[in-house]
Write an enzyme that holds these catalytic residues in place. Sequence first.
Site, mmCIF file in Angstrom:
data_model
loop_
_atom_site.group_PDB
_atom_site.id
_atom_site.type_symbol
_atom_site.label_atom_id
_atom_site.label_comp_id
_atom_site.label_asym_id
_atom_site.label_seq_id
_atom_site.Cartn_x
_atom_site.Cartn_y
_atom_site.Cartn_z
ATOM 1 N N CYS A 127 -6.906 5.781 -1.061
ATOM 2 C CA CYS A 127 -5.638 6.479 -0.840
ATOM 3 C C CYS A 127 -5.798 7.993 -0.694
ATOM 4 C CB CYS A 127 -4.666 6.173 -1.975
ATOM 5 S SG CYS A 127 -4.381 4.404 -2.206
ATOM 6 N N HIS A 269 0.818 10.804 -1.102
ATOM 7 C CA HIS A 269 0.518 9.407 -0.834
ATOM 8 C C HIS A 269 1.670 8.557 -1.337
ATOM 9 C CE1 HIS A 269 -1.162 5.473 -0.907
ATOM 10 N NE2 HIS A 269 -1.320 5.466 -2.224
ATOM 11 N N ASN A 299 3.019 0.897 0.231
ATOM 12 C CA ASN A 299 1.779 1.659 0.062
ATOM 13 C C ASN A 299 0.800 1.223 1.156
ATOM 14 O OD1 ASN A 299 -0.788 2.549 -0.679
ATOM 15 N ND2 ASN A 299 -0.479 2.203 -2.855
#
Length: 344
Positions: A127, A269, A299
């Site tokens: 990420c 993120h 996500n």
Amino acid sequence: MIQQIDASGKPSRQQTFGVAFVGSGSAQLKTVLSNDQLAAVVDTSDEWIATRTGIRQRHIAGPDESVRSLGAQAAAAAIAQANLAPADIDLILLATSTPDDLFGSACQIQHEIGASRAVAFDITAACSGFVFALVTAAQFIRTGAYKNVVVIGADVLSRLTDWRDRRTCVLFGDGAGAMVMQRCEESDRLLSFEMHSDGSLNDCLNATYQHESTPLADEVTTQKGGFVPITMNGREVYRFAVKRVPEVLEKALFHAGLSTSDIDWLILHQANQRILDAVAQRLGIPAERVVSNMAKHGNTDAASIPIAIDEWVRAGKIKPGDTLALSGFGAGLSWGAAILKWGQ
């Protein structure tokens, strides 16, 4: 060219170029998986997912979609927005944890978009990958090695998701976003960056390779196995994020000579809305300056930041000259931040 200042405060002999951010793009996936649809697979509900994560749906790559196709679509859109042709691109960096080919997918994307002059390679930092790739690209530009660079974040996390585990399967989606960075002789729009890693916390979030020993010849054995689905200690990852992300952003802002009041857009993120809210509150940044699109994307790992940037740019929200504060964080564990001004 921009002149470097050495430790004594005098101009050094080495001169470097600046970095400009001139184009963005993202892929448009065909398939949407809503919370209600997911509730038919595992014991969950739209209300349970939305209140705990802020996610309402996520996109899932279909049989004819891949990291290669999604990354190529995002890259092509970014190149077009930058008013460049694929032949103008010198370097392609792909941030991904789910390549189509374990030896790398950046070269596949290079071929797909026709960027025949570009060198291409993958970066794996989960990420944090897009921020790490952006910083890496900047070094090639600042030294004068390359002029036009495409940085891509693309992941198909549905490949690594255990769809029976409601603690993790509700979080992840597939996607790709890209940015074009360009050499600039008059100014440097990457104002600062800060990056960190802590491998002692690796067990909090991973998708490990597991194997069994297989006899080969005499006393020689080999490993045979594969990667298991994502496992995560959600409580520890949350604690890590709400502590480390504000810290790394404050350090990056300090290096840039800026304060939180100078930030036009905070782009984190897209892991969990609660994390975004906690970080923004700690930094004193109002909600209207925090970019959030996880309600429709979930996500998407390395893709989340460039997708968010592209959507806000194309909606006219991010304008040339705006100051963006980016932060990626996640598996590794790793975390980083970059402060930049959008445009040339």
